[in-house]
Design a protein around this motif. Structure first.
Motif, mmCIF file in Angstrom:
data_model
loop_
_atom_site.group_PDB
_atom_site.id
_atom_site.type_symbol
_atom_site.label_atom_id
_atom_site.label_comp_id
_atom_site.label_asym_id
_atom_site.label_seq_id
_atom_site.Cartn_x
_atom_site.Cartn_y
_atom_site.Cartn_z
ATOM 1 N N VAL A 49 0.870 -1.181 0.000
ATOM 2 C CA VAL A 49 0.000 0.000 0.000
ATOM 3 C C VAL A 49 0.906 1.231 0.000
ATOM 4 O O VAL A 49 2.117 1.122 0.234
ATOM 5 C CB VAL A 49 -0.955 0.021 1.218
ATOM 6 C CG1 VAL A 49 -1.824 -1.230 1.255
ATOM 7 C CG2 VAL A 49 -0.181 0.177 2.523
ATOM 8 N N SER A 50 0.319 2.403 -0.237
ATOM 9 C CA SER A 50 1.149 3.610 -0.293
ATOM 10 C C SER A 50 1.593 4.003 1.113
ATOM 11 O O SER A 50 1.028 3.565 2.112
ATOM 12 C CB SER A 50 0.351 4.749 -0.930
ATOM 13 O OG SER A 50 -0.645 5.202 -0.016
ATOM 14 N N ARG A 51 2.608 4.858 1.178
ATOM 15 C CA ARG A 51 3.102 5.351 2.468
ATOM 16 C C ARG A 51 2.000 6.001 3.307
ATOM 17 O O ARG A 51 1.845 5.666 4.479
ATOM 18 C CB ARG A 51 4.230 6.358 2.248
ATOM 19 C CG ARG A 51 5.575 5.717 1.993
ATOM 20 C CD ARG A 51 6.266 5.403 3.308
ATOM 21 N NE ARG A 51 7.566 4.807 3.111
ATOM 22 C CZ ARG A 51 8.333 4.337 4.096
ATOM 23 N NH1 ARG A 51 7.915 4.408 5.333
ATOM 24 N NH2 ARG A 51 9.499 3.802 3.854
ATOM 25 N N PRO A 52 1.227 6.932 2.729
ATOM 26 C CA PRO A 52 0.163 7.546 3.544
ATOM 27 C C PRO A 52 -0.891 6.529 3.986
ATOM 28 O O PRO A 52 -1.366 6.584 5.117
ATOM 29 C CB PRO A 52 -0.452 8.601 2.609
ATOM 30 C CG PRO A 52 0.565 8.847 1.560
ATOM 31 C CD PRO A 52 1.361 7.592 1.413
ATOM 32 N N GLU A 53 -1.239 5.587 3.099
ATOM 33 C CA GLU A 53 -2.208 4.554 3.496
ATOM 34 C C GLU A 53 -1.652 3.730 4.645
ATOM 35 O O GLU A 53 -2.341 3.429 5.624
ATOM 36 C CB GLU A 53 -2.520 3.640 2.303
ATOM 37 C CG GLU A 53 -3.361 4.282 1.232
ATOM 38 C CD GLU A 53 -3.404 3.464 -0.055
ATOM 39 O OE1 GLU A 53 -4.306 3.713 -0.867
ATOM 40 O OE2 GLU A 53 -2.527 2.594 -0.261
#
Ligand SMILES: [Fe+2]
Length: 329
Positions: free
Chosen positions: A243-247
């Protein structure tokens, strides 16, 4: 999973359970039991071992008070429940004749070792509220199954340890979120989030020279109880994979808050001779941070038991990334 326990079982657990002179008395709703009627230094017979083992699996951490274990007795006790870990590296105050025993003496070791006061070192490791929470050696591909920690010298106040039950935390998530996290994996890394000192930082060099990292399932299936365990902590988890860093950051914040909700925790007031024995596969714990300013000595001895490679809900085991091989310490 053990969520289907019957009313009779629960009723029996509401009060202390006495088996052959040993009493197991739960001390909090989801975690922790005090065990009395046993002298750990005398050695446990098979019935006593079975009672203690069952209590550790059910209550995740058990406490004994007023024990008179020495290093040999401590190792012998651990050996009744598994294979003690022999550490390749230990702190300078650990007993040379007992390679299974790791001794910590607050503020005596790390100040000299990394050229930093212990307080600063703690601050740089635990710059967020949740960073201190960990399972022991969680960045290894095979974290220890259990830890047996014994208090020799403790402050007259301050210095408590807190544990949280990660099986209860998982069960407390809503069904859709449980189903979502069941399929996720996360990277666990020693030293993640450490805030380096400006200029020369010998602890940072130490971290780079001794990297340890693995990918663990976010939900692991406990090898003995079959429970699903929310396998997160603030100390080692770098990020959720895929998943992405912010997620990842948002999900981890939510899951860590869940993992250490007060209702899933128990806090223990140490006395000299106290012993805590916890399931390192189903709990995380928080070492104290309220005693550094008190200037009292605190000397603790730890023996850990070797553990399995975690397995996720889909049967996929953890994968080593760097600095860790199953069974090699
Ligand atoms: Fe620990």
């Amino acid at each position: 999973m053990t969520t289907g326990r019957g009313t009779e079982d629960r009723a029996a657990e509401r009060t202390a359970r006495r088996v052959g002179g040993i009493e197991v008395r739960p001390v909090a709703g989801h975690i922790g039991a005090e065990i009395t009627g046993v002298d750990l230094a005398e050695g446990l017979d098979d019935d006593a071992v079975a009672v203690v083992r069952q209590a550790v699996l059910r209550w995740k951490v058990v406490f004994f008070r007023g024990q008179r274990l020495d290093h040999a007795g401590h190792v012998a006790l651990a050996r009744r429940f598994g294979e003690p870990v022999v550490l390749g590296r230990r702190g300078s105050v650990s007993p040379p004749d007992f390679p299974e025993v790791e001794t910590t003496a607050d503020r005596l070791e790390l100040g000299g070792r990394f050229g930093m006061e212990h307080d600063e070192w703690l601050q740089r490791r635990r710059h967020t509220l949740l960073r201190g929470w960990h399972c022991d050696h969680g960045a290894r591909v095979d974290p220890p199954a259990a830890t047996v920690l014994r208090a020799e010298t403790v402050p007259p106040y301050g210095g408590d340890t807190t544990w949280s039950n990660l099986a209860a935390a998982y069960a407390g998530l809503s069904a859709p979120v449980r189903a979502f996290v069941d399929g996720l994996r996360a990277e666990h890394r020693l030293g993640v989030g450490y805030q380096p000192r400006p200029g020369d930082d010998s602890y940072l060099r130490h971290l780079l020279d001794h990297q340890v990292a693995s990918v663990h399932p976010l939900v692991r299936v406990h090898p003995e109880t079959g429970e699903r365990v929310l396998f997160v902590n603030g100390y080692y988890v770098e990020q959720i994979v895929g998943v992405s860093r912010p997620e990842s950051a948002a999900l981890l914040e939510m899951l860590l808050e869940q993992a250490v909700r007060p209702e899933y925790t128990v806090r223990f007031r140490w006395e000299p001779g106290s012993v805590a024995f916890w399931d390192n596969r189903a709990t995380i714990h928080l070492a104290p941070s309220d005693n550094a300013h008190l200037d009292f000595p605190r000397v603790m001895h730890r023996v850990m038991l070797t553990g399995d490679v975690p397995v996720g809900v889909d049967g996929t085991p953890s994968q080593p990334l760097v600095g860790t091989r199953p069974g090699h310490w």
